[in-house]
Motif scaffolding. Structure first.
Motif, PDB file in Angstrom:
ATOM      1  N   UNK A  96       2.930   5.031   4.897  1.00  0.00           N
ATOM      2  CA  UNK A  96       1.984   3.916   4.938  1.00  0.00           C
ATOM      3  C   UNK A  96       1.433   3.618   3.548  1.00  0.00           C
ATOM      4  N   UNK A  97       1.207   2.337   3.261  1.00  0.00           N
ATOM      5  CA  UNK A  97       0.572   1.918   2.009  1.00  0.00           C
ATOM      6  C   UNK A  97       0.366   0.401   2.061  1.00  0.00           C
ATOM      7  N   UNK A  98      -0.689  -0.067   1.449  1.00  0.00           N
ATOM      8  CA  UNK A  98      -0.924  -1.508   1.351  1.00  0.00           C
ATOM      9  C   UNK A  98      -0.267  -2.020   0.072  1.00  0.00           C
ATOM     10  N   UNK A  99       1.059  -2.148   0.102  1.00  0.00           N
ATOM     11  CA  UNK A  99       1.805  -2.479  -1.117  1.00  0.00           C
ATOM     12  C   UNK A  99       1.460  -3.862  -1.666  1.00  0.00           C
ATOM     13  N   UNK A 100       1.108  -4.817  -0.796  1.00  0.00           N
ATOM     14  CA  UNK A 100       0.845  -6.184  -1.244  1.00  0.00           C
ATOM     15  C   UNK A 100      -0.642  -6.473  -1.451  1.00  0.00           C
ATOM     16  N   UNK A 101      -1.466  -5.461  -1.314  1.00  0.00           N
ATOM     17  CA  UNK A 101      -2.908  -5.521  -1.599  1.00  0.00           C
ATOM     18  C   UNK A 101      -3.632  -6.616  -0.818  1.00  0.00           C
ATOM     19  N   UNK A 102      -3.228  -6.820   0.447  1.00  0.00           N
ATOM     20  CA  UNK A 102      -3.910  -7.807   1.288  1.00  0.00           C
ATOM     21  C   UNK A 102      -4.916  -7.161   2.231  1.00  0.00           C
ATOM     22  N   UNK A 103      -5.100  -5.845   2.109  1.00  0.00           N
ATOM     23  CA  UNK A 103      -6.069  -5.129   2.944  1.00  0.00           C
ATOM     24  C   UNK A 103      -5.503  -4.574   4.233  1.00  0.00           C
ATOM     25  N   UNK A 104      -4.245  -4.852   4.526  1.00  0.00           N
ATOM     26  CA  UNK A 104      -3.614  -4.368   5.760  1.00  0.00           C
ATOM     27  C   UNK A 104      -2.519  -3.371   5.406  1.00  0.00           C
ATOM     28  N   UNK A 105      -2.566  -2.141   5.943  1.00  0.00           N
ATOM     29  CA  UNK A 105      -1.552  -1.153   5.591  1.00  0.00           C
ATOM     30  C   UNK A 105      -0.162  -1.529   6.096  1.00  0.00           C
TER      31      UNK A 105
END
Length: 191
Positions: A96-105
């Protein structure tokens, strides 16, 4: 649409079933308490729906992937179909990670054969496979993956280990990735 609810204990029983039956114990011998073998499954936790409760991405002994939403009352609902994660086959692990930095994992799913899958969390309970779109292209059975910021630029890069080698993907500000040539990569000094 009906959602099936069950406890975490039931989830362990359903999804962590051994891949083959345990040998029966021999009575009155020291070897009768043998460890169960053949379990190839795991749970990876994240709050994918931002309700404050950790949900579970489960890979069962049959390599089927499931997303279990924490109901908050000690039970979990299988939302795999509703989330769009039902097409994942031969799964082996998740990262898991929020790769696109939109706040959703978001979740990277390693597979036992073929390409892995980067599943982007749309923030509405659904996921889309963006693997090819963002440039994650590699072959081989997945052994491990890890998100980290290898170049300290504030973006999450992805390291993937497959049976054919190591792959490092450098995250770009536009949400795509570029392959880092590990043979010519120069380490940056940490100041």
């Amino acid at each position: 649409m009906r959602t099936v609810k069950f406890s975490l204990a039931v989830a362990f029983a359903l999804f962590l079933a051994p891949s083959h039956a345990q040998e029966p114990a021999l009575p009155d011998t020291a070897s009768s308490a043998q460890a169960q073998s053949g379990v190839r499954a795991g749970f990876w936790w994240a709050d994918y729906d931002h309700d404050g409760l950790d949900d579970a991405f489960v890979v069962g002994a049959d390599a089927a992937a499931r997303l279990l939403r924490n109901s908050g009352d000690g039970s979990f609902a299988d939302v795999t179909l509703l989330s769009g994660l039902d097409g994942l086959v031969a799964a082996s692990f998740a990262a898991w990670n929020d790769y696109d930095r939109d706040g959703a994992p978001d979740v990277f799913v390693g597979t036992q054969s073929g390409p892995g899958h980067l599943m982007r969390n749309a923030g509405d309970g659904t996921f889309q496979d963006v693997t090819q779109f963002v440039g994650l292209l590699h072959a081989g059975r997945h052994l491990a993956a890890q998100w980290f910021d290898y170049d300290l630029d504030g973006l999450s890069d992805l390291s993937v280990r497959t049976e054919v080698g190591e792959h490092l993907y450098h995250a770009l500000p536009n949400g795509h990735f570029e392959v880092v040539d590990l043979g010519s990569a120069q380490p940056r000094p940490i100041l």
